[in-house]
Structures are given as C-alpha cells and as structure tokens.
Design an enzyme around this catalytic site. Structure first.
Site, PDB file in Angstrom:
ATOM      1  N   LYS A  35       0.857  -1.201   0.000  1.00 58.15           N
ATOM      2  CA  LYS A  35       0.000   0.000   0.000  1.00 58.15           C
ATOM      3  C   LYS A  35       0.887   1.244   0.000  1.00 58.15           C
ATOM      4  O   LYS A  35       2.095   1.144   0.236  1.00 58.15           O
ATOM      5  CB  LYS A  35      -0.903  -0.013   1.233  1.00 58.15           C
ATOM      6  CG  LYS A  35      -0.128   0.058   2.551  1.00 58.15           C
ATOM      7  CD  LYS A  35      -1.011  -0.248   3.745  1.00 58.15           C
ATOM      8  CE  LYS A  35      -0.187  -0.236   5.026  1.00 58.15           C
ATOM      9  NZ  LYS A  35      -0.907  -0.813   6.159  1.00 58.15           N
ATOM     10  N   ARG A 131     -10.069  -0.438  15.839  1.00 56.66           N
ATOM     11  CA  ARG A 131     -10.104   0.487  14.708  1.00 56.66           C
ATOM     12  C   ARG A 131     -11.145  -0.086  13.760  1.00 56.66           C
ATOM     13  O   ARG A 131     -12.306   0.250  13.877  1.00 56.66           O
ATOM     14  CB  ARG A 131      -8.698   0.557  14.092  1.00 56.66           C
ATOM     15  CG  ARG A 131      -8.378   1.825  13.388  1.00 56.66           C
ATOM     16  CD  ARG A 131      -6.944   1.881  12.911  1.00 56.66           C
ATOM     17  NE  ARG A 131      -6.541   0.685  12.163  1.00 56.66           N
ATOM     18  CZ  ARG A 131      -5.336   0.494  11.631  1.00 56.66           C
ATOM     19  NH1 ARG A 131      -4.396   1.421  11.779  1.00 56.66           N
ATOM     20  NH2 ARG A 131      -5.052  -0.596  10.958  1.00 56.66           N
ATOM     21  N   TYR A 256      16.667  29.847   8.446  1.00 53.14           N
ATOM     22  CA  TYR A 256      15.460  30.494   8.978  1.00 53.14           C
ATOM     23  C   TYR A 256      15.523  30.631  10.494  1.00 53.14           C
ATOM     24  O   TYR A 256      15.951  29.716  11.203  1.00 53.14           O
ATOM     25  CB  TYR A 256      14.227  29.657   8.634  1.00 53.14           C
ATOM     26  CG  TYR A 256      13.770  29.811   7.198  1.00 53.14           C
ATOM     27  CD1 TYR A 256      13.368  31.055   6.704  1.00 53.14           C
ATOM     28  CD2 TYR A 256      13.730  28.710   6.368  1.00 53.14           C
ATOM     29  CE1 TYR A 256      12.949  31.184   5.383  1.00 53.14           C
ATOM     30  CE2 TYR A 256      13.298  28.829   5.049  1.00 53.14           C
ATOM     31  CZ  TYR A 256      12.913  30.076   4.572  1.00 53.14           C
ATOM     32  OH  TYR A 256      12.495  30.204   3.278  1.00 53.14           O
ATOM     33  N   MET A 304      12.313  24.154   2.768  1.00 54.13           N
ATOM     34  CA  MET A 304      11.471  23.408   1.837  1.00 54.13           C
ATOM     35  C   MET A 304      12.311  22.582   0.865  1.00 54.13           C
ATOM     36  O   MET A 304      11.995  21.423   0.588  1.00 54.13           O
ATOM     37  CB  MET A 304      10.560  24.382   1.073  1.00 54.13           C
ATOM     38  CG  MET A 304       9.507  23.675   0.249  1.00 54.13           C
ATOM     39  SD  MET A 304       8.437  24.798  -0.654  1.00 54.13           S
ATOM     40  CE  MET A 304       7.412  25.476   0.626  1.00 54.13           C
TER      41      MET A 304
END
Ligand SMILES: *Cc1c(COP(=O)(O)O)cnc(C)c1O
Length: 362
Positions: A35, A131, A256, A304
C-alpha cells in the site's frame, strides 16, 4: 539529470528481505503489503520484482490495485479496507481482487448482489486494535450469512490486526492472538494476523498467511531496533548532493529564524533536499547526514528545498559531492528517532519530485 535528489531502490535487497520473511515464517503464505506506493518505493516496481516470491499482495484501495493489474500483476491482491462503495464490487470481481469486510454496511451491500460475485473475502475481526472490524461475538453469525451467500468455491477467511506487536513486553498481542484462535477453532477457517512485528517477534501469530510491510523494505518494526538485527537490508537510499559550500565567521547564523550560530569560522554545506521532498522538517540540528560517506551533523532549520550541514570534519567537501540522508550506511530508524517520528512516515512521505531509480548492481 537536474536536481540531484533521488531515492535509489535496491531490488536485490528487497528480494533478500522476502527470503528473510520466509526464514521467519517458513510454513506461511506471504501477503506482501505494498500500500501507499509500496511505502514510497514504487508499488509497480516492487510488485514486479517479487511477484514470483510471494503468494499475494495487499493495498488500501481499488485504485492502488488497478494500477498493479494495469501493469500486468496477476497475483491475488487484498484490499485492506475493502470497498468504500458498492459500485466498486463488479470491478473487484472482474479483476480478481480479494476484499476485506469490516462493517455491517459492507455485509449488507454484498448480500444484496444477486447472483453473488465470486470475491474472496477476509472478514476483519476486532481483537483489540479497536479500529476496524467486527467484535468477536458478532463474527459467527456474519460468517455464516456470508458463507451461505458466496459461491461455494469462494474463500472466506478471517483477518485481524495487531496493535502492540512492536512491544515485546505487551500482553495485548497474546490476548489478540487468543481472541482470533477462539474463532478459528469454531469456524475452522484460514486466518491472517501477523504484520512485520508479529512475524519477527511472535511466532504464535503466524497462522496461515502473514502480512509483512515495513520489513520488506529492510526496516525494523520494533522500537529501538535496526532492520539489520533481523537480517534485513534497507531497500531505499535517499541521496542528494552539496550544491553550495561556503565559510562563515564565528557568530554568523545559518538559515530560517537564525537558530544556529557558528561557534567559530567554519565551512557550511547546502544540500538539495528539504521538507518538500519528504525530508522531515522536525529533524533537529545534530541529525546525521553522510557527506562522501562520512557523518556530519545537520545545522539550522530544514527548509522546503534545502538543508544545511556542518562541514568542519569534512573540509575537503565540495559542490557536487554525494550526500546520503538515509540508507545502508545511515539507518532510517536513526533519522526517524532523531526527528521524533517513525520510519514508516519518512518512507511514505517521499514526494514525487524525488526521482526513484533502481540500483545498478556493481
Ligand atoms: C499496513 C498493514 C500491514 C503491514 O504492517 P507492517 O507493520 O508494515 O508490517 C499489515 N496488515 C494491515 C491490515 C495493514 O494495514
């Protein structure tokens, strides 16, 4: 070739990991869980590489299964969440897919179809994960209703999922196993319980079918453990390159929010990989990165498209040099733990703009 960020997929390692699954679970049939694009490795590539080594595949939804069928994959494919709408059922039958059945809605939708479709079913039992799945007390009745409805040769099996198999101390695995065994004894059917952690740590969970996911990709499902301890080899190496190397003076800050300050005059490298590639933004300063095969620490914030590294121990490093973010020499388990996450998430988050290439055997 432009931007150097790429994920190199080692098919030989993948095949070797399947053999390891066999070693841990020699009597069982293997449902290889591919998956989420095979945990970021490319589902078609992975399926083609191992279709002769396993008995079935598992994915999350019809769309994932149809991509595999379109590429010629013929093994049974299990839809782990079953169908989301009754309209999917004819396609599921037509493409010979297996469906998990976990809710009453799905049961009713199936029973409504006449003549019945020959779809092999896995009745999902909630043995404690809480679940998906039916409570053990309701299973017998649903089982018999489905059995009466299905064409006689169509398999109906039980499936349950382990919640805490990664924790060798947890009692939950034994309770869940017993819960499933009680039903299997009554109904006399095949079943499947073990994920990777069950395969490696709990032989009593193996049943007839095992469902390895993460271990196929060479990664340990167990906390504070490496895949290599279980004889597994990492399949993905995430690579990029230095695109800038510059020197900064003591007291200058990097990146940053100026979170990192140079303690002395030093070389700093910029690597073309960032959170938009799937490298975790939460990886803190100190997270290891390999430059020319040597460990150096990440410094400053992950951006990023870039990260910055401390090159004081690698003063010869230059633009174009190879950088490895994780792989055989740098376990993804270690990077995940440094970034406060798990290897599963790191693998699934690798973005499409990161080229996937297959490792060429040397
Ligand atoms: C994802 C999944 C698996 C595989 O789990 P791993 O921990 O990756 O081995 C097995 N079974 C089900 C139902 C799953 O959703």
């Amino acid at each position: 070739m432009s931007r150097p960020a790429q994920a190199v997929i080692d098919i030989a390692a993948l095949c070797s990991n399947v053999q390891q699954v066999r070693r841990w679970a020699p009597q069982q049939k293997i449902i290889a869980v591919i998956k989420a694009d095979a945990y970021g490795h490319g589902a078609v590539r992975v399926a083609q590489a191992i279709e002769n080594l396993v008995e079935a595949f598992a994915v999350s939804c019809l769309e994932e299964a149809l991509k595999l069928r379109a590429m010629g994959i013929q093994l049974p494919i299990v839809l782990l969440e079953g169908f989301f709408q009754a309209e999917e059922l004819p396609l599921i039958a037509q493409h010979h897919l297996h469906s998990v059945i976990h809710t009453h809605t799905q049961v009713e939708q199936l029973l409504k179809i006449s003549p019945p479709l020959p779809i092999p079913l896995w009745l999902k039992i909630d043995t404690g994960m809480h679940r998906l799945g039916f409570a053990p007390t309701e299973v017998e009745e649903i089982f018999h209703r489905l059995k009466r409805h299905l064409p006689t040769q169509t398999p109906l099996r039980l499936l349950s999922h382990l919640a805490s198999a990664d924790d060798p101390q947890s009692q939950q695995t034994l309770l869940q196993t017993q819960g499933l065994l009680n039903l299997v004894d009554t109904l006399q059917v095949e079943s499947s319980l073990a994920n990777s952690a069950g395969i490696l740590g709990w032989p009593q969970t193996h049943r007839q079918w095992v469902r390895p996911g993460i271990m196929l990709y060479g990664v340990s499902p167990l906390a504070n453990n490496l895949g290599s301890t279980a004889g597994l080899q990492p399949v993905m190496e995430l690579q990029s390159a230095l695109i800038s190397v510059k020197r900064y003076r003591r007291g200058e800050t990097i990146g940053y929010s100026a979170t990192w300050e140079c303690p002395e005059e030093m070389p700093v490298g910029v690597v073309a990989i960032g959170y938009a590639d799937g490298y975790p933004r939460h990886a803190p300063a100190g997270t290891p990165v390999l430059v020319n095969g040597k460990r150096v620490p990440l410094i400053g914030r992950v951006s990023m498209d870039m990260v910055t590294v401390d090159l004081r121990t690698q003063p010869e490093a230059k633009v174009g040099d190879v950088v490895v973010l994780w792989g055989k020499q740098l376990p993804i388990e270690e990077i995940a733990s440094s970034a406060g996450t798990i290897p599963y998430e790191l693998l699934c988050h690798i973005c499409p703009r990161v080229r996937r290439i297959e490792k060429i055997e040397t």
